[in-house]
Design a protein around this motif. Structure first.
Motif, short mmCIF file in Angstrom:
data_model
loop_
_atom_site.label_atom_id
_atom_site.label_comp_id
_atom_site.label_asym_id
_atom_site.label_seq_id
_atom_site.Cartn_x
_atom_site.Cartn_y
_atom_site.Cartn_z
N ARG A 1 -20.28 -19.38 -10.55
CA ARG A 1 -19.72 -19.29 -11.90
C ARG A 1 -19.12 -20.62 -12.34
NH1 ARG A 1 -21.96 -15.41 -14.95
NH2 ARG A 1 -21.64 -13.32 -14.07
N GLY B 1 -11.50 -14.74 -12.05
CA GLY B 1 -12.14 -14.00 -13.14
C GLY B 1 -12.69 -14.89 -14.23
N THR B 2 -12.37 -16.20 -14.17
CA THR B 2 -12.88 -17.14 -15.16
C THR B 2 -13.72 -18.22 -14.46
OG1 THR B 2 -11.21 -18.92 -15.11
CG2 THR B 2 -10.62 -16.89 -16.28
N ASN B 3 -14.38 -19.02 -15.29
CA ASN B 3 -15.19 -20.13 -14.76
C ASN B 3 -14.47 -21.47 -14.92
OD1 ASN B 3 -15.20 -20.54 -17.46
ND2 ASN B 3 -17.40 -20.39 -17.76
N ARG C 1 -5.38 -17.07 -23.88
CA ARG C 1 -5.98 -15.81 -24.33
C ARG C 1 -5.62 -14.64 -23.43
NH1 ARG C 1 -11.48 -17.83 -27.49
NH2 ARG C 1 -10.24 -19.37 -28.61
N LEU C 2 -5.47 -14.91 -22.12
CA LEU C 2 -5.12 -13.82 -21.20
C LEU C 2 -3.62 -13.56 -21.16
CD1 LEU C 2 -7.59 -14.85 -18.35
CD2 LEU C 2 -7.71 -12.71 -19.64
N TRP D 1 -14.05 -14.43 -24.88
CA TRP D 1 -13.00 -13.98 -23.96
C TRP D 1 -13.24 -14.68 -22.63
CZ3 TRP D 1 -8.47 -12.05 -24.64
CH2 TRP D 1 -7.79 -11.39 -23.60
N PRO D 2 -12.16 -15.17 -21.96
CA PRO D 2 -12.36 -16.03 -20.80
C PRO D 2 -12.94 -15.36 -19.56
CG PRO D 2 -10.01 -15.83 -21.36
CD PRO D 2 -10.76 -15.13 -22.41
N GLU D 3 -12.94 -14.05 -19.50
CA GLU D 3 -13.47 -13.40 -18.29
C GLU D 3 -15.00 -13.49 -18.27
OE1 GLU D 3 -11.25 -9.77 -16.70
OE2 GLU D 3 -10.76 -9.81 -18.84
N THR D 4 -15.54 -13.84 -17.09
CA THR D 4 -16.98 -14.07 -16.99
C THR D 4 -17.75 -12.87 -16.43
OG1 THR D 4 -16.55 -15.06 -14.83
CG2 THR D 4 -16.84 -16.56 -16.68
N LEU E 1 -7.16 -22.82 -22.56
CA LEU E 1 -7.64 -21.67 -23.34
C LEU E 1 -7.60 -20.32 -22.59
CD1 LEU E 1 -10.50 -21.54 -25.89
CD2 LEU E 1 -10.49 -19.90 -24.01
N PRO E 2 -8.13 -20.23 -21.36
CA PRO E 2 -8.08 -18.91 -20.68
C PRO E 2 -6.66 -18.39 -20.51
CG PRO E 2 -9.56 -20.40 -19.53
CD PRO E 2 -8.84 -21.23 -20.55
#
Lengths: 130, 528
Positions: free
Chosen positions: B186, B223-225, B294-295, A59-62, B290-291
């Motif tokens: 991150r 929220g992502t890297n 998926r989100l 899942w993309p959230e880190t 991809l993020p």
């Protein structure tokens, strides 16, 4: 973050365990991959590439564990999508690597920025002359 | 604790990212026995594996112009001879990878060597190194270097993560290619890049250069890297009230985005990305899309929140100082390559981005690997000579052993080195305060820290992050001017007296000094 291993799909080959740069995965007692150190996962997605069975879901959230279940992962339609887009393994035959276009794409962006700046300057001039 | 794994080899390469893999290839080609150890897995470790590096790929007839342009932008800190050397070696090296990497052809059928996609590139580099004869030990992080009584490098020791088994590898020469550090941000692919190679090198006696240049940042979906920045070069930027911000895209966009982020949340629209580029994006940068997929975010249709991730020395510049043409450090038998080394010679005061940095990794790796092989082949592994450990913080505490707050130390580095106000818009007092805080943490770790196994690795990583943070803050404090990415709010503009590189060293006490400015070359001056 790595969320779930789809047990029915995992063949226990151990490729993901070897490939993980942060040593997050391990082979469990049942001979299948297990998430052994979830907090160490850096969300690099590379375990998905190295899983020939498309049994892993990241899942993309880190910053948090989202709690995705195997059922949700299967329903997402995203299992194996990353490997497919890469043209990795058996997908090489029908997905070409278009990465080489990057230079030309950056150039398009640069030219767009120049055009936008010129348009803005023209508007400003128009504004000041009226 | 289980039995120590002991090996002897001619060349030991520490780190299996882009530079380390090229070093292993070059050393093995020279006929040396080569062992490469990686903290993770050679093929997925390091910042190349998640990225898509271009290279500084310039045909011979255009190199003079390319070097002249880059030299001007290096703001006095670059070196045209080194730039020319990496251009030459990049051009002759990449085609040699064709047995392991499926180079694409463009629409006219011409082979494209310039840009390689990260996961495929690093998978190919692993295969290339193995084919050349290198032995790879994955999940074998190094913890410290060993040296001989005469000061030259004797090998390294570390821990095999599986079974938490200690290892010692004696070697005639060592190539440090353990990467730079993004200071625990991150940033995609950088989690294991904790600056271990900087700390190990400094403990063995090497010095550093360019550590003030550590403030390059890259945007990513909040929220992502996912710091793949290509699409953002088309972005429009908005504040929380959905007012469009007047931020033109280009190389100087970061301070504008950071100022907006200091006021509140920052949003982005990618609706100016042309349709044909959207269509091909999954096959150009599969991880970028991809993020969003998926989100459930329509990347090109709706606005989304973004943050900036600190790149530290990764797209920054500093690292161990290269002391000769072979990429040897100031310590005999210790060579350095890639982001573990300072890249000022080829980048100057501005980021080497993907292209120049990749060419540097490819080139410095091969020079370091080949020279290490030549040295080791003449001296042998010297495996029976006395070897002395060099690691201190977290390994040999100066005072009584006490529990130390490893996670707290990492968090402090994150706060001091990633925060936009402290690291992008620098000023003297804040730098002094950061340095004082990090000095205190260093003292605690070095005085009392000691741990075994994985906990020992985490402690060494924390010590390396704190050490790198201190060198960065001290160098930024001493460079009281603004040059390239280093931006001092209390000293805007270039100071011509500081048109020279700055070295950093020291562990218990950190100090820096400027190199003498090079005398102007009369021939060049005449031409100009």
């Amino acid at each position: 973050m790595i969320e779930v291993v789809i047990e029915d799909r995992c063949s226990g080959c151990g490729d993901c365990v070897e490939a993980c740069p942060s040593d997050v995965l391990a082979l469990g007692e049942g001979g299948k991959a297990v998430i052994a150190a979830q907090a160490d996962c850096q969300t690099c997605l590379l375990c998905e590439l190295y899983c020939p069975a498309d049994a892993l879901f990241v899942w993309p959230e880190t910053e948090r564990v989202a709690g995705v279940t195997a059922q949700q992962a299967l329903a997402s339609g995203q299992l194996g999508a990353f490997r497919r887009d890469h043209g990795w393994g058996e997908h090489a035959a029908n997905r070409t690597n278009q990465h080489w276009r990057m230079g030309a794409i950056f150039e398009r962006a640069r030219l767009q920025a120049i055009e936008l700046a010129a348009a803005k300057a023209a508007r400003t001039e128009e504004g000041s002359s009226t | 604790m289980s039995e120590v794994l002991t090996l002897a080899t001619e060349v030991l390469v520490i780190g299996g990212g882009l530079a380390g893999a090229w070093a292993a290839v070059a050393a093995a080609r020279e006929g040396a026995d080569v062992v490469l150890v990686d903290k993770g897995h050679c093929g997925t470790s390091g910042v190349t594996a998640t990225a898509g590096p271009g290279h500084w790929w310039v045909p011979p007839d255009r190199r003079e112009t390319a070097v002249a342009d880059r030299l001007q932008r290096s703001l006095g800190l670059g070196d045209p001879d080194w730039m020319g050397r990496i251009l030459d070696l990049t051009w002759t090296s990449l085609p040699g990878l064709a047995d392991h990497y499926a180079f694409s052809t463009d629409d006219r059928g011409e082979i494209q060597h310039r840009a390689l996609r990260g996961p495929e590139y690093m998978r190919a580099m692993r295969a290339y190194a193995v084919a050349a004869g290198a032995r790879i030990l994955d999940h074998h992080p190094a913890l410290q270097l060993l040296r001989h009584g005469d000061g030259s490098i004797a090998g390294a020791s570390g821990i095999a993560l599986r079974g938490e088994r200690p290892w010692t590898i004696r070697a005639g020469a060592v190539v440090l290619a353990a990467g730079g550090t993004a200071f625990a941000s991150r940033l995609l692919g950088s989690a294991t890049n904790t600056g271990d190679g900087l700390l190990m090198g400094a403990e063995a006696g090497a010095d550093l250069s360019g550590m003030e240049f550590t403030n390059y940042y890259t945007p990513a979906l909040a929220g992502t890297n996912m710091a793949r920045s290509m699409a953002y070069s088309f972005a429009r930027w908005f504040d929380a009230d959905d007012r469009e911000l007047d931020i033109p895209n280009g190389p100087d966009v970061t301070p504008h985005l950071a100022r907006a982020l200091l006021k509140g949340p920052l949003f982005c629209r990618l609706d100016r990305v042309p349709d044909d580029i959207r269509a091909v994006m999954p096959q150009v940068q599969p991880n970028f899309v991809l993020p969003f997929a998926r989100l459930g975010i329509d990347a090109y249709g709706e606005r989304f929140e973004v943050v900036l991730h600190a790149e530290g020395t990764v797209r920054g510049i500093g690292g161990l100082r290269v002391d000769d043409q072979d990429c040897q450090t100031a310590v005999p038998g210790l060579y350095v390559a890639g982001d573990n080394a300072s890249r000022e010679l080829v980048t100057g005061a501005i980021s080497g981005g993907g292209a120049v940095n990749s060419s540097w990794a490819l080139s410095s790796g091969q020079w370091a690997g080949a020279a290490a092989a030549r040295r080791a082949r003449s001296t042998g592994a010297r495996a029976t000579d006395l070897a002395i450990t060099t690691g201190r913080a977290g390994l040999i505490p100066r005072r009584d052993v006490r529990p130390v707050d490893t996670a707290g130390a990492v968090q402090a580095v994150r706060e001091e080195l990633n925060a936009y106000d402290k690291n992008i818009f620098r000023q003297g007092e804040a730098l002094e305060a950061s340095l004082a805080r990090l000095d205190g943490i260093w003292k605690e770790l070095a005085d009392h820290g000691r741990a075994e196994g994985r906990a020992g690795l985490r402690l060494r990583e924390a010590a390396a992050l704190v050490a790198a943070g201190r060198w960065s803050k001290a160098a930024a404090l001493a460079r009281r001017e603004s040059r390239g990415m280093h931006r001092r709010e209390d000293a805007p503009g270039l100071d011509p007296r500081l048109s020279c590189r700055q070295r950093a060293q020291g562990l218990d006490r950190v100090f820096t000094r400027f190199e003498p400015a090079p005398a102007p070359d009369p021939l060049r001056a005449e031409v100009a």
